[in-house]
Design a protein around this motif. Structure first.
Motif, mmCIF file in Angstrom:
data_model
loop_
_atom_site.group_PDB
_atom_site.id
_atom_site.type_symbol
_atom_site.label_atom_id
_atom_site.label_comp_id
_atom_site.label_asym_id
_atom_site.label_seq_id
_atom_site.Cartn_x
_atom_site.Cartn_y
_atom_site.Cartn_z
ATOM 1 N N GLU A 199 -21.721 -3.829 -21.555
ATOM 2 C CA GLU A 199 -22.063 -5.350 -20.023
ATOM 3 C C GLU A 199 -23.153 -5.609 -20.499
ATOM 4 O O GLU A 199 -23.737 -6.203 -20.675
ATOM 5 C CB GLU A 199 -20.831 -4.856 -18.781
ATOM 6 C CG GLU A 199 -20.841 -5.979 -17.987
ATOM 7 C CD GLU A 199 -20.082 -6.002 -16.973
ATOM 8 O OE1 GLU A 199 -21.109 -5.806 -16.254
ATOM 9 O OE2 GLU A 199 -19.335 -5.924 -17.268
ATOM 10 N N ARG A 219 -22.752 -6.320 -25.330
ATOM 11 C CA ARG A 219 -21.849 -5.933 -26.432
ATOM 12 C C ARG A 219 -20.782 -6.120 -25.874
ATOM 13 O O ARG A 219 -19.762 -6.232 -25.484
ATOM 14 C CB ARG A 219 -22.364 -4.669 -27.110
ATOM 15 C CG ARG A 219 -23.574 -4.356 -27.558
ATOM 16 C CD ARG A 219 -23.499 -2.988 -27.868
ATOM 17 N NE ARG A 219 -23.993 -1.954 -26.462
ATOM 18 C CZ ARG A 219 -22.666 -1.308 -26.082
ATOM 19 N NH1 ARG A 219 -21.898 -0.420 -27.517
ATOM 20 N NH2 ARG A 219 -23.613 -0.087 -25.474
ATOM 21 N N LYS A 220 -19.605 -6.473 -26.943
ATOM 22 C CA LYS A 220 -18.237 -6.213 -26.930
ATOM 23 C C LYS A 220 -18.030 -4.966 -26.300
ATOM 24 O O LYS A 220 -18.389 -3.853 -26.609
ATOM 25 C CB LYS A 220 -18.042 -6.644 -28.315
ATOM 26 C CG LYS A 220 -15.824 -6.764 -28.761
ATOM 27 C CD LYS A 220 -15.763 -6.879 -30.037
ATOM 28 C CE LYS A 220 -13.740 -7.261 -30.025
ATOM 29 N NZ LYS A 220 -13.102 -7.325 -31.136
#
Length: 74
Positions: free
Chosen positions: A64, A68-69
């Protein structure tokens, strides 16, 4: 049972919390940014162990912060 741990990451304090209740482990995360603002993740899923829950919570918080994913849960 409650398991807690803190990690510093890029100026943020990540506080991971794993709660074991009736053989189910869940995780949440509190992130405090460098200015002191805190936000809580809510439930991040269920896990096989408290260590797995804490590791996932930290990975989630770091992703987070880095925009990023988010990693998939166990």
């Amino acid at each position: 049972m409650l398991h807690m741990n803190n990690v510093m990451y890029k100026g943020h304090v990540l506080s991971a919390i794993a709660v074991t209740e009736r053989e189910v482990v869940s995780a949440t995360l509190v992130v405090r940014d460098p200015s002191g603002v805190q936000r809580r993740s809510g439930a991040l899923g269920t896990f096989a162990s408290p260590i797995g829950a804490l590791r996932y919570a930290f990975a989630y918080g770091m992703a987070e912060i880095d925009h990023r994913k988010m990693p998939p849960s166990e």
